[in-house]
Design a protein around this motif. Structure first.
Motif, PDB file in Angstrom:
ATOM      1  N   SER A  50      -2.280  -3.659 -11.071  1.00  0.00           N
ATOM      2  CA  SER A  50      -1.565  -3.749 -12.344  1.00  0.00           C
ATOM      3  C   SER A  50      -2.479  -4.380 -13.379  1.00  0.00           C
ATOM      4  CB  SER A  50      -0.304  -4.582 -12.189  1.00  0.00           C
ATOM      5  OG  SER A  50      -0.662  -5.888 -11.834  1.00  0.00           O
TER       6      SER A  50
ATOM      7  N   PRO B 276      -3.730   1.677  -8.285  1.00  0.00           N
ATOM      8  CA  PRO B 276      -4.244   0.940  -9.428  1.00  0.00           C
ATOM      9  C   PRO B 276      -3.685  -0.473  -9.420  1.00  0.00           C
ATOM     10  CG  PRO B 276      -2.530   2.475 -10.096  1.00  0.00           C
ATOM     11  CD  PRO B 276      -2.711   2.636  -8.625  1.00  0.00           C
TER      12      PRO B 276
ATOM     13  N   VAL C 281       9.219  -4.600  -5.687  1.00  0.00           N
ATOM     14  CA  VAL C 281       8.436  -4.220  -4.506  1.00  0.00           C
ATOM     15  C   VAL C 281       7.330  -5.238  -4.273  1.00  0.00           C
ATOM     16  CG1 VAL C 281       6.846  -2.502  -3.575  1.00  0.00           C
ATOM     17  CG2 VAL C 281       8.963  -1.766  -4.662  1.00  0.00           C
TER      18      VAL C 281
ATOM     19  N   ASN D  50       4.147   2.583   5.369  1.00  0.00           N
ATOM     20  CA  ASN D  50       2.906   1.942   5.814  1.00  0.00           C
ATOM     21  C   ASN D  50       2.559   0.732   4.966  1.00  0.00           C
ATOM     22  OD1 ASN D  50       2.500   3.549   3.634  1.00  0.00           O
ATOM     23  ND2 ASN D  50       0.438   4.194   4.229  1.00  0.00           N
TER      24      ASN D  50
ATOM     25  N   GLU E 140      -5.395   8.557  -3.670  1.00  0.00           N
ATOM     26  CA  GLU E 140      -5.723   7.839  -4.900  1.00  0.00           C
ATOM     27  C   GLU E 140      -5.732   6.345  -4.603  1.00  0.00           C
ATOM     28  OE1 GLU E 140      -6.919   9.740  -7.809  1.00  0.00           O
ATOM     29  OE2 GLU E 140      -5.876   8.012  -8.624  1.00  0.00           O
TER      30      GLU E 140
ATOM     31  N   HIS F  23       6.550  -8.648  -0.867  1.00  0.00           N
ATOM     32  CA  HIS F  23       5.415  -8.682   0.053  1.00  0.00           C
ATOM     33  C   HIS F  23       4.768 -10.030   0.087  1.00  0.00           C
ATOM     34  CE1 HIS F  23       5.609  -4.470   0.966  1.00  0.00           C
ATOM     35  NE2 HIS F  23       5.900  -4.282  -0.296  1.00  0.00           N
TER      36      HIS F  23
ATOM     37  N   ARG G  58      11.245  -2.126 -10.839  1.00  0.00           N
ATOM     38  CA  ARG G  58      11.147  -1.707  -9.444  1.00  0.00           C
ATOM     39  C   ARG G  58       9.794  -2.100  -8.856  1.00  0.00           C
ATOM     40  NH1 ARG G  58      11.941   4.478  -8.540  1.00  0.00           N
ATOM     41  NH2 ARG G  58       9.895   4.529  -9.508  1.00  0.00           N
ATOM     42  N   LYS G  59       8.755  -1.920  -9.666  1.00  0.00           N
ATOM     43  CA  LYS G  59       7.423  -2.262  -9.179  1.00  0.00           C
ATOM     44  C   LYS G  59       7.331  -3.759  -8.887  1.00  0.00           C
ATOM     45  CE  LYS G  59       2.565  -2.171 -10.145  1.00  0.00           C
ATOM     46  NZ  LYS G  59       1.478  -1.907 -11.060  1.00  0.00           N
TER      47      LYS G  59
ATOM     48  N   SER H 181       0.855  -1.178   0.000  1.00  0.00           N
ATOM     49  CA  SER H 181       0.000   0.000   0.000  1.00  0.00           C
ATOM     50  C   SER H 181       0.890   1.227   0.000  1.00  0.00           C
ATOM     51  CB  SER H 181      -0.927  -0.009   1.216  1.00  0.00           C
ATOM     52  OG  SER H 181      -0.194   0.334   2.370  1.00  0.00           O
ATOM     53  N   ILE H 182       0.755   1.992  -1.040  1.00  0.00           N
ATOM     54  CA  ILE H 182       1.555   3.204  -1.149  1.00  0.00           C
ATOM     55  C   ILE H 182       0.607   4.378  -1.028  1.00  0.00           C
ATOM     56  CG2 ILE H 182       3.068   4.546  -2.646  1.00  0.00           C
ATOM     57  CD1 ILE H 182       3.793   1.919  -4.020  1.00  0.00           C
ATOM     58  N   ASP H 183       0.922   5.257  -0.110  1.00  0.00           N
ATOM     59  CA  ASP H 183       0.055   6.419   0.059  1.00  0.00           C
ATOM     60  C   ASP H 183       0.244   7.373  -1.112  1.00  0.00           C
ATOM     61  OD1 ASP H 183      -0.208   9.105   2.488  1.00  0.00           O
ATOM     62  OD2 ASP H 183      -1.466   8.496   0.835  1.00  0.00           O
ATOM     63  N   LYS H 184      -0.775   7.579  -1.866  1.00  0.00           N
ATOM     64  CA  LYS H 184      -0.668   8.511  -2.990  1.00  0.00           C
ATOM     65  C   LYS H 184      -1.728   9.582  -2.874  1.00  0.00           C
ATOM     66  CE  LYS H 184       0.598   5.026  -6.199  1.00  0.00           C
ATOM     67  NZ  LYS H 184      -0.525   4.172  -5.811  1.00  0.00           N
TER      68      LYS H 184
ATOM     69  N   LEU I  69       0.841   2.872 -14.795  1.00  0.00           N
ATOM     70  CA  LEU I  69       0.826   1.443 -14.504  1.00  0.00           C
ATOM     71  C   LEU I  69       1.994   1.029 -13.626  1.00  0.00           C
ATOM     72  CD1 LEU I  69      -0.306  -1.399 -15.097  1.00  0.00           C
ATOM     73  CD2 LEU I  69       1.083  -1.422 -17.157  1.00  0.00           C
ATOM     74  N   TYR I  70       3.198   1.509 -13.950  1.00  0.00           N
ATOM     75  CA  TYR I  70       4.389   1.015 -13.272  1.00  0.00           C
ATOM     76  C   TYR I  70       4.798   1.873 -12.092  1.00  0.00           C
ATOM     77  CZ  TYR I  70       4.836  -1.901 -17.391  1.00  0.00           C
ATOM     78  OH  TYR I  70       4.601  -2.799 -18.386  1.00  0.00           O
TER      79      TYR I  70
ATOM     80  N   THR J 169       6.863   7.226   1.223  1.00  0.00           N
ATOM     81  CA  THR J 169       5.908   6.908   2.270  1.00  0.00           C
ATOM     82  C   THR J 169       5.577   5.418   2.243  1.00  0.00           C
ATOM     83  OG1 THR J 169       4.216   7.632   0.765  1.00  0.00           O
ATOM     84  CG2 THR J 169       4.858   9.176   2.473  1.00  0.00           C
TER      85      THR J 169
ATOM     86  N   PRO K 218       2.852  13.524  -1.561  1.00  0.00           N
ATOM     87  CA  PRO K 218       3.308  12.369  -0.780  1.00  0.00           C
ATOM     88  C   PRO K 218       3.493  11.188  -1.723  1.00  0.00           C
ATOM     89  CG  PRO K 218       1.045  12.966  -0.238  1.00  0.00           C
ATOM     90  CD  PRO K 218       1.572  14.021  -1.134  1.00  0.00           C
TER      91      PRO K 218
END
Lengths: 117, 256
Positions: free
Chosen positions: A13, A11, A113, B255, A8, A117, A109-110, A2-5, B234-235, B252, B248
């Protein structure tokens, strides 16, 4: 992950905002559209010279002000059309190379990551 | 995953191959070296300088506060670099090229692209005799000030109206491209008003050359910008909603 954006939703993949369309399929369609747009002038303007638009601007300038002479000349001009197209190709290749490198980098990189997990 | 990779490969392969296959006849676009009288050339430098300055400060701030944005910044520049090299045939039977500055304007704001766009123009002026040093101010204003401003404004406006992000990106990039050439026509018309029909008549003549040629190219530029934007989204998970993507972000990760 979970990335804080900024609120948002992340999305997933392979999915767009709208359900069901993969962005990569959308991209393929868009690229085909660009190809068509590029090819159809050859049919529409059959027999056109396909010269540069600024050479035409040059002609208009000399019609409006027949006495105008360019007051500076380029410091250096490619000695031939071949050298010129080489430099244009080089410009495009360098740019496309970096764009491709970056997209590959963030894709990897995605995945890295996601695998953690 | 192999499927996804294949499409990406195609998209980039296309860009590269295409750039090599484009017929390169004569130059295409921007105001040629020496073709603006001295005082107009100077005028556009003066008008452009503040945008350069604000752009330099914006890049300095960005690099200091979000060093991880450097590569994306480079990519925005590289995208403009590729697209300006693509001289594409158009419906009028002549060729012109896109500008590629819309993407960066959406991602980083307009003045950042003033700096990056002027570097592209400098490269082309020095090595390709395309555009020119005396007309660098005018060409920077049309391609790297007016174009990105229009792109950025349209993107923000379209998002405020609640349009789909991809539609917003498309409109911003394609109309920003057109705006560049409208401004180029205006710059030429101001310097060369028609003796009979005046500024307006002259403007129409130059617009007739640049703008119609530019319409299909603007559409292509819009589509290609959406292609790259899709991949970024997408990426990288670039938040589709905000123009200011470096709110942000990745740091971050904590979390998880």
């Amino acid at each position: 992950m979970s990335i804080d954006k900024g609120g948002e939703p992340t999305p997933r993949s392979g999915s767009l905002d709208r359900a069901g369309q993969s962005p990569l399929v959308v991209n393929l369609v868009l690229v085909i559209l660009v190809l068509l747009l590029t090819i159809f002038p050859f049919f529409l303007a059959r027999g056109g010279e396909f010269a540069g638009a600024d050479d035409q601007a040059e002609a208009v300038i000399s019609r409006i002000d027949a006495n105008y002479r360019p007051w500076v000349a380029p410091l250096w001009e490619p000695p031939s059309g071949e050298v010129e197209s080489f430099l244009f190709a080089l410009q495009a290749a360098l740019g496309a190379g970096f764009v491709g490198y970056y997209l590959g980098f963030i894709r990897g990189r995605k995945k890295a990551v996601a695998n953690n997990h | 995953m192999p499927y996804r990779f294949r499409y990406l490969f195609w998209a980039l392969g296309y860009l590269t191959l295409f750039s090599l296959a484009v017929p390169t006849t004569a130059h295409a676009m921007h105001i040629m070296e020496g073709f603006l009288p001295g005082r107009w050339a100077g005028f556009w430098f003066v008008v452009t300088v503040p945008f350069w300055w604000v752009g330099f400060l914006a890049i300095k701030k960005l690099v200091r506060e979000k060093p991880e944005a450097k590569m994306l910044l480079g990519m925005a520049g590289a995208f403009a670099f590729v697209l300006s090299a693509l001289k594409i045939p158009s419906v009028t039977g002549s060729c012109s090229h896109p500008t590629g500055v819309g993407l960066g304007a959406i991602l980083f704001g307009p003045t950042v692209m003033t700096v990056l766009g002027s570097l592209v123009l400098l490269f082309q002026a020095l090595l390709l005799a395309h555009g020119g040093l005396s007309t660098l101010g005018a060409n920077t204003f049309s391609m790297a000030v007016a174009g990105p401003l229009v792109s950025y404004g349209l993107y923000r406006g379209a998002k405020a109206l609640g349009l789909n992000t991809r539609v917003a990106v498309f409109l911003a990039a394609s109309l920003g491209d057109l705006a560049t050439y409208v401004v180029t026509s205006l710059q030429l018309a101001l310097a060369f008003p028609d003796p009979v029909s005046g500024l307006g008549g002259s403007m129409l003549k130059f617009m007739g050359i640049f703008s119609l040629t530019q319409v299909p190219l603007a559409i292509s530029e819009g589509l290609l910008t959406v292609v790259v934007f899709n991949l970024l989204h997408l990426y990288e998970g670039v938040p589709a909603a905000g123009a200011n993507i470096f709110g942000p972000r990745r740091d971050t990760h904590v979390n998880r």
